[in-house]
Design a protein around this motif. Structure first.
Motif, mmCIF file in Angstrom:
data_model
loop_
_atom_site.group_PDB
_atom_site.id
_atom_site.type_symbol
_atom_site.label_atom_id
_atom_site.label_comp_id
_atom_site.label_asym_id
_atom_site.label_seq_id
_atom_site.Cartn_x
_atom_site.Cartn_y
_atom_site.Cartn_z
ATOM 1 N N TYR A 149 -21.632 14.221 -9.291
ATOM 2 C CA TYR A 149 -22.530 13.438 -9.542
ATOM 3 C C TYR A 149 -23.972 13.372 -8.295
ATOM 4 C CZ TYR A 149 -20.096 11.435 -13.287
ATOM 5 O OH TYR A 149 -19.116 11.226 -14.497
ATOM 6 N N LYS A 162 -16.558 9.733 -23.563
ATOM 7 C CA LYS A 162 -17.110 10.447 -22.558
ATOM 8 C C LYS A 162 -18.589 11.137 -22.914
ATOM 9 C CE LYS A 162 -13.981 10.252 -19.269
ATOM 10 N NZ LYS A 162 -14.083 9.932 -18.093
ATOM 11 N N GLU A 173 -21.997 10.698 -20.613
ATOM 12 C CA GLU A 173 -22.515 11.700 -20.331
ATOM 13 C C GLU A 173 -23.882 11.925 -20.815
ATOM 14 O OE1 GLU A 173 -22.371 15.328 -17.598
ATOM 15 O OE2 GLU A 173 -21.099 13.585 -17.920
ATOM 16 N N SER A 201 -26.562 12.006 -17.629
ATOM 17 C CA SER A 201 -27.114 13.122 -17.211
ATOM 18 C C SER A 201 -28.711 13.290 -17.831
ATOM 19 C CB SER A 201 -26.376 14.502 -18.061
ATOM 20 O OG SER A 201 -25.280 14.487 -17.769
ATOM 21 N N ARG A 253 -18.208 15.997 -22.589
ATOM 22 C CA ARG A 253 -19.269 16.173 -21.490
ATOM 23 C C ARG A 253 -19.992 17.656 -21.623
ATOM 24 N NH1 ARG A 253 -16.371 16.695 -16.419
ATOM 25 N NH2 ARG A 253 -18.643 16.910 -15.455
ATOM 26 N N ASP A 307 -24.007 17.641 -22.689
ATOM 27 C CA ASP A 307 -25.182 18.341 -21.875
ATOM 28 C C ASP A 307 -25.851 19.380 -22.683
ATOM 29 O OD1 ASP A 307 -24.335 16.950 -19.382
ATOM 30 O OD2 ASP A 307 -22.774 18.173 -19.053
#
Length: 696
Positions: A264, A519, A523, A527, A651, A655
């Motif tokens: 992170y 999750k 994320e 992000s 995740r 992303d």
């Protein structure tokens, strides 16, 4: 694997034989009910009423005997108390020693009673489970909810042990008073942390710890850690205080902390770094997600590697993370986006969280394993908060020997030094566990099996009527006693991800979907935070770092509240549904509906989404452990690995969604990325209601 019926016959005390649960009779009843319902001899309602009455009779027999024995023990302690009062005036050391031995005799009888209680509690759990499987009806849920919550509940006497705990307290207090062969003014009530160094008290505490399954804060944290609290007879409980190495545990926790910091620390500056290398700001999704992509593969080989060693995987992890961060830091001067992404991939290949969990499960004594599990989660939460906070402090720029040090590269350089220091500490301080050395020695002589319990999934200690890994193995054996299949084959661990997937029931798949959803939502939130807040609010890197650090710091307080209070008031599945709905509300609130998107709306929706996703994670993993096959409780391809892979894939997908949505422009980024979260969240809620009755 010896089934429970045989174990009951072998372990019971002959003088108490008539007071144990008649497990053999109950098994026959279950078979009769199945046959009668199939032939139409009895309907379902008749069977439920009759079986409830039979089970009530068995529990009443156990409870009345338990109360009788508690009364005998209380009378003996009362008599000994009168003797103690007289002896304290005389200060006769030899008689005080005799009195202490008399108290210990009461303690040993209490241990016998606790074992009696434990085996009967196990029998009740197993017969309920067997009825559900054979009869195809979720009777356990009905029986427990109607009996456990009734004001005249006899079931609570077995699973809460209030009277037994009072006897333990009386023994502990009096033995503390008699310690060192003389009267002591120390009191266990004035000093709760006071440890009574007496073998009988240690045996009693061990028995109570095994028997008691009520939820507390440490157990709730253990659920987040995906670490199972094994049965006291499991192989991992052969670890004793002499072979336990605290520094090695500490090194595993530090590895967890540094890895989370490493994950992170780049989030607040990833968009700026990608822009400085000539890419779009939304390429930060690829940069952040690269680590998760590599972790999909590293989780598998680290899980397998930990069968043979803990030291070598941790060394390899440190080296990969050092090299990955070095390449990440050098990418700026190399002006290479490829170097940046490869650096993050190398960091992902160094993810040793599977090793950290496995070490706690296999190499930490049972009495400290919950604390170690809590330490694992605390280290993760602290790392998650410290990463962005540290990034906010690295707001400077200078050059040394042609190398650039700025807010983009300093996270890489700082983590390089951290992993180098960690590697040195690991090399000089880590001690390979004794059983690993023994296994490796045996393996050099033979290619025999390396069967050890995997530290993979929490035991789901949120409810009293749960089965741990070993008990589920026993249950599988008993459920196959009418089949031609070899019972040993029926609980062998899965040998591949495909084999593990075939063992997933609809309930397990739904829980994995929920884990994927939470999750994914988290994320997306974390992000894209830098890009979104810069576009809408013109936040600086420091402001983004503070915001993310505050989110990370909510993890432990939320766990305290949920683990200590909420799980004692509501069933896990109720908390699960409520948390899913709150996550859905947070996602909906995050959408930009008007041209003027406000800071309060964003911060409030982010807090709701993040906090309830954290709550959801704990209860989700608890429920997952209960509905998952015992074959997934050990081996390389275990339930913990499946959960980790589901979360890592989420995740990666999140992303990649951010990067793809960036092609539509930053003005549409927020709403476009929230749409998949919304769809997945609604799907998980619908799926949860479809399998709700199987979640117990």
């Amino acid at each position: 694997m010896v089934n429970f019926g045989k174990r009951l016959m072998a372990d019971h005390l002959e003088e108490w034989r008539e007071y144990y649960i008649n497990y053999k009779m109950m098994k026959k009843k279950v078979k009769q009910y199945v046959q009668q319902t199939q032939t139409g001899g009895k309907n379902r309602e008749q069977v439920l009423k009759e079986f409830s009455r039979v089970l009530d009779d068995q529990i009443e027999k156990i409870v009345l005997f338990l109360l009788q024995q508690q009364g005998h023990l209380a009378s003996r302690i009362e008599d000994l108390g009168e003797q103690r009062a007289a002896l304290m005036e005389q200060s006769d050391i030899s008689q005080i020693c005799q009195l202490r031995e008399a108290y210990r005799e009461v303690g040993y009888d209490l241990v016998k009673l606790l074992r009696f209680l434990d085996i009967n509690a196990t029998g009740i759990r197993k017969i309920l489970k067997k009825f559900d499987k054979r009869f195809g009806y979720k009777f356990t849920d009905y029986y427990v909810s109607t009996r456990a919550n009734h004001p005249y509940s006899q079931l609570q006497q077995i699973f809460k042990q209030v009277g037994v705990v009072a006897v333990v307290g009386a023994l502990s207090r009096n033995l503390a008073y008699l310690q060192d062969n003389r009267g002591s003014f120390s009191s266990i009530y004035d000093h709760p942390s006071l440890t009574i160094k007496d073998p009988v008290i240690e045996q009693i505490n061990h028995s109570v710890q095994k028997l008691t399954h009520s939820t507390n804060f440490l157990q709730f944290l253990g659920q987040h850690a995906l670490i199972v609290a094994e049965d006291m007879h499991s192989g991992s409980d052969l670890v004793d205080d002499q072979s336990y190495h605290f520094l090695s545990l500490l090194l595993n926790l530090v590895n967890t902390f540094l890895y989370m910091v490493n994950t992170y620390i780049i989030v607040p500056t990833a968009d700026d770094y990608s822009v400085s290398l000539g890419a779009a700001a939304t390429v930060c999704g690829v940069i952040i997600g690269s680590m998760a992509v590599a972790q999909i593969f590293s989780s598998v080989y680290f899980s397998a590697w930990s069968n043979k060693s803990y030291f070598r995987p941790l060394v390899f992890s440190s080296i990969m993370l050092f090299l990955g961060n070095l390449l990440y830091a050098l990418a700026y001067d190399l002006n290479s986006l490829t170097a940046l992404i490869v650096g993050r991939l190398l960091c992902g290949l160094g993810s040793a969280r599977a090793v950290n969990r496995r070490y706690i499960s296999d190499c930490v004594p049972l009495k400290t394993r919950l604390q170690a599990s809590a330490g694992f989660v605390s280290a993760s939460a602290l790392g998650m908060a410290c990463g962005p906070a540290l990034a906010g402090l690295l707001q400077t720029k200078f050059r040394i020997y042609g190398l650039t040090f700025n807010q983009n590269t300093l996270p890489g350089w700082v983590m390089c030094l951290a992993w180098l220091a960690y590697l040195f500490w690991l090399w000089i301080s880590f001690k390979e566990p004794d059983h690993i050395a023994t296994d490796n020695s045996v393996n050099t002589q033979s290619s025999g099996s390396a069967h050890r319990v995997s530290g993979n999934l929490e035991d789901g200690l949120g409810q009293p009527l749960l089965l741990d890994a070993n008990e589920r193995q026993d249950e599988d054996v008993e459920d196959n006693d009418d089949n031609e299949e070899d019972p040993e084959e029926s609980h062998k661990p899965a040998t591949s991800l495909a084999a593990a997937y075939r063992l997933l029931t609809p309930s397990v798949k739904v829980q994995l979907l929920i884990y994927f959803m939470l999750k994914f939502a988290m994320e997306i939130l974390l992000s894209e935070s830098s890009v979104v807040t810069t576009f809408y609010f013109n936040w600086t890197t420091s402001t983004v770092a503070i915001f993310l650090a505050v989110l990370g710091l909510t993890v432990l307080p939320v766990n305290v509240i949920v683990g200590s209070y909420v799980t004692n008031l509501f069933q896990d599945r109720q908390i699960l549904v409520a948390s899913e709905i709150m996550v859905l509300i947070g996602i909906v609130m995050s959408f930009c509906f008007t041209p003027h998107y406000s800071v309060p709306q964003y911060v409030t929706s982010a807090l709701i989404t993040f906090v309830f996703a954290e709550v959801l994670e704990g209860v989700n993993l608890s429920l997952l452990s209960r509905v998952m096959s015992s074959r997934l409780s050990r081996g390389t391809y275990n339930g913990g690995l499946l959960s980790t892979e589901a979360g890592t894939l989420a995740r990666v997908a999140a992303d990649m969604t951010i990067t793809a949505a960036g092609n539509l422009g930053q003005s549409r980024l927020l709403n476009v990325t929230l749409l998949p979260s919304l769809v997945i969240c609604v799907s998980s809620i619908v799926a949860t209601f479809c399998t709700y009755n199987s979640l117990y």
